[in-house]
Design an enzyme around this catalytic site. Structure first.
Site, PDB file in Angstrom:
ATOM      1  N   CYS A 201      41.483  18.470 -33.636  1.00 54.60           N
ATOM      2  CA  CYS A 201      42.781  18.005 -33.119  1.00 54.60           C
ATOM      3  C   CYS A 201      43.351  19.021 -32.138  1.00 54.60           C
ATOM      4  O   CYS A 201      43.949  20.018 -32.545  1.00 54.60           O
ATOM      5  CB  CYS A 201      43.749  17.781 -34.284  1.00 54.60           C
ATOM      6  SG  CYS A 201      45.364  17.216 -33.738  1.00 54.60           S
TER       7      CYS A 201
ATOM      8  N   CYS B 112      47.223  19.289 -32.300  1.00 60.97           N
ATOM      9  CA  CYS B 112      47.773  20.079 -33.405  1.00 60.97           C
ATOM     10  C   CYS B 112      47.509  21.568 -33.202  1.00 60.97           C
ATOM     11  O   CYS B 112      48.402  22.392 -33.333  1.00 60.97           O
ATOM     12  CB  CYS B 112      47.131  19.693 -34.738  1.00 60.97           C
ATOM     13  SG  CYS B 112      47.106  17.948 -35.074  1.00 60.97           S
ATOM     14  N   ASP B 113      46.262  21.903 -32.906  1.00 60.41           N
ATOM     15  CA  ASP B 113      45.829  23.293 -33.006  1.00 60.41           C
ATOM     16  C   ASP B 113      45.727  24.003 -31.661  1.00 60.41           C
ATOM     17  O   ASP B 113      45.626  25.233 -31.622  1.00 60.41           O
ATOM     18  CB  ASP B 113      44.449  23.358 -33.699  1.00 60.41           C
ATOM     19  CG  ASP B 113      44.467  22.637 -35.034  1.00 60.41           C
ATOM     20  OD1 ASP B 113      45.539  22.613 -35.666  1.00 60.41           O
ATOM     21  OD2 ASP B 113      43.428  22.105 -35.448  1.00 60.41           O
TER      22      ASP B 113
END
Ligand code: NAP
Length: 542
Positions: free
Chosen positions: A365, A368-369
């Site tokens: 992701c 997200c990261d």
């Protein structure tokens, strides 16, 4: 978006005014004050401190129940509360041990809002099932949840922890930690992907867990995957139970309820499915360019006007019968029909080191990261629309990304691949990762080049994987539904599966796998269900 007044004023004004009014009313009804103590190192006031003040200011405009006192990190209160990082926000410290390291921005504003409401109400709002588990905890639990403002999965896990800390303040303390503000702390825990939850320094959850699963993991101090509810769990009767809250499920919910069918949607993870983590969507009609999460929020708000959604609830079992009984981690649904819109799970590379280093530099992701890798070197594996879209996203946020693809040309659309060339993003063609190496975290990859037949080692800080998806057919398998040769749920062209009363839509049934096609399949499936419930084809066939 243009307003209906034709003057180009934001159409959201009226909607957001109504939303703010509703929030003010909610806060007015809260019985308790919400004192906040903010600790900031004033000698090095940073953007996170400024953002925290801004967020709190916005919340204080909603309610006088929220009070804020700010102290320098050198103040004796900081010593008393053992505050060492700037900014640190203590939330109702007289009653609870909940603190925030970083700024509650972006997706985390949702967590903050829910925390304010729970603290103000003085109730955890845990389900009975979770409460029973948390109440069995008889020794201290120091929870740390690592989050990022761009992660749509994080609020679910952070709120699970907030609820636990409110339910049992005498044993449970909580730190919500923004990895962007606290990269050193994230490094110390090797938390390179979010959300990750630790209790007493033991990893208890990687990713968002259903509330009951989180509670059990916290109690047992080890990650759990399953929660079997006690037999007195609540029962809900529906005409249609939709499993999955992505575009197919949400659209089906709107159509089914509008047809007069009593409908519910359960979703174990983030609403919106894959779209929630898609950086940008440029081919959904009506939006020239829209963040995936923004599109999901619009779809969810729309669906909520009609249909009840049960987020954070995983389906454990489906017993076929009349009615069909669907057991989730929280309750039982007795339903006439089930629509499986379970989507697809990311495909793993299946190379040594991948699962061991997941969350330690291996990520699925970028939304997200990605922020944790700003200025660092990462590779993005894949040659489809996802890999190219996500590589561009990482590039634009300042990550030094190299694409690795096993062929000599991309499968992604020309519109996207042109941007790879224009931005001079390096590509390793004809290359496959054979191993991901590193002790605590990703350090290097072993790459095999098909054209040269050479194997090389490449140092890297992260490996992002976007090599497609595999249909999420666990439930379909459990119910012994027929599958296609490619592993998708077999359907009759009208979304009926091999078992009467069970339907499917979206990526789980294959096809083009676009947001717009998933929505279309959801609408079609709901209409088929409506027709079948009036005129059951399985009775005619007898
Ligand atoms: P995809 O289109 O199936 O592409 C997967 C890519 O990963 C392919 O390039 C494939 O290589 C490669 N791959 C597969 N297995 C691999 C392995 N074991 N090792 C190395 N490489 C591997 O998947 P996707 O990009 O995730 O897209 C999924 C669906 O969503 C597609 O229908 C796509 O169109 C859609 N989508 C659309 C958009 C958009 O329209 N903007 C954005 C994202 C996704 P080969 O080429 O050699 O097979």
């Amino acid at each position: 978006m243009q307003g209906a007044n034709g003057k180009g004023e934001p159409a959201k004004d009226m909607a957001s005014e109504a939303y703010l009014r509703q929030l003010r009313e909610t806060f007015e009804q809260l019985p308790n004050d919400i004192p906040l103590l903010l600790f900031v190192d004033r000698s090095r006031d940073n953007v996170f401190a400024q953002a925290t003040r801004q967020v709190i200011r916005a919340f204080r405009e909603l309610s006088q129940r929220i009070t804020l006192k700010e102290y320098d990190l050198a103040h004796e209160l900081a010593r008393r509360y053992q505050v060492e990082s700037s900014p640190t926000l203590l939330i109702a410290p007289g009653k609870y041990a909940i603190r925030w390291l970083g700024a509650p921005m972006g997706e985390e504003a949702r967590t903050f809002l829910e925390t304010m409401i729970l603290v103000g109400s003085g109730r955890s709002n845990l389900s009975d099932q979770s409460r029973n588990v948390i109440r069995r905890i008889d020794a201290p639990r120091r929870i740390k949840v690592f989050v990022s403002p761009t992660c749509p999965y994080c609020p679910q896990q952070a709120v699970n922890a907030v609820k636990a800390a409110i339910e049992l303040p005498e044993q449970i303390s909580l730190e919500i930690i923004d990895i962007q503000c606290e990269p050193d702390l994230a490094n110390q825990y090797s938390a390179q992907s979010v959300p990750q939850a630790f209790a007493n320094d033991i990893l208890i959850g990687h990713g968002a867990q259903p509330e009951e699963v989180f509670a059990l993991s916290l109690q047992k101090l080890e990650p759990q995957t399953l929660f079997i509810p006690e037999s007195d769990a609540e029962q809900v009767e529906t005409d249609v139970l939709i499993v999955g809250g992505g575009p197919a499920g949400l659209t089906a919910g709107i159509y089914a309820e509008r047809s007069g069918l009593k409908t519910a949607i359960v979703e174990r993870q983030a609403l919106g499915g894959q779209v929630a983590t898609t950086p940008v969507v440029e081919n959904y009609p009506g939006f020239t360019s829209v963040g995936g999460k923004t599109l999901v929020d619009i779809m969810v708000s729309h669906a909520l006007q009609y249909v009840q959604i049960f987020p954070g609830e995983g389906v454990l079992d489906i017993q076929y019968g009349s009615p069909i009984v669907v057991q989730t981690s929280r309750r039982k649904f007795l339903t006439k029909t089930v629509l499986l819109a379970t989507g697809a799970n990311h495909r793993p590379l299946n190379v040594p080191g991948e699962s061991r280093l997941a969350g330690r530099g291996v990520s699925y992701c970028s939304t997200c990261d990605g922020p944790l890798f700003k200025g660092k070197d990462v590779v993005m594996v894949g040659g489809g629309n996802s890999a190219v879209t996500e590589a561009l996203h990482l590039f634009h946020m300042g990550v030094k990304v190299t694409l690795i693809h096993r062929r000599d040309s991309f499968r992604a659309q020309e519109f996207l691949t042109r941007q790879v060339v224009d931005n001079q993003i390096p590509v390793l063609w004809n290359s496959e990762i054979r191993e991901i190496q590193g002790e605590e975290r990703v350090r290097e990859i072993v790459v095999f080049n098909h054209a040269t037949q050479h194997t090389t080692t490449l140092p890297t800080d992260g490996v992002f994987i976007a090599i497609g998806y595999e249909p999420a057919v666990e439930l379909a398998r459990k119910m012994k539904l027929d599958l296609t040769e490619d592993g998708y749920i077999k359907q009759d062209g009208r979304h009926r599966t091999s078992r009467p009363g069970i339907y499917c839509a979206g990526d789980v049934e294959g096809g083009y796998k676009q947001i717009v096609t998933a929505s279309g399949q959801g609408a079609e499936a709901a209409m088929t269900i409506f027709e079948d419930l009036i005129n059951p084809y399985w009775l005619q066939a007898r």
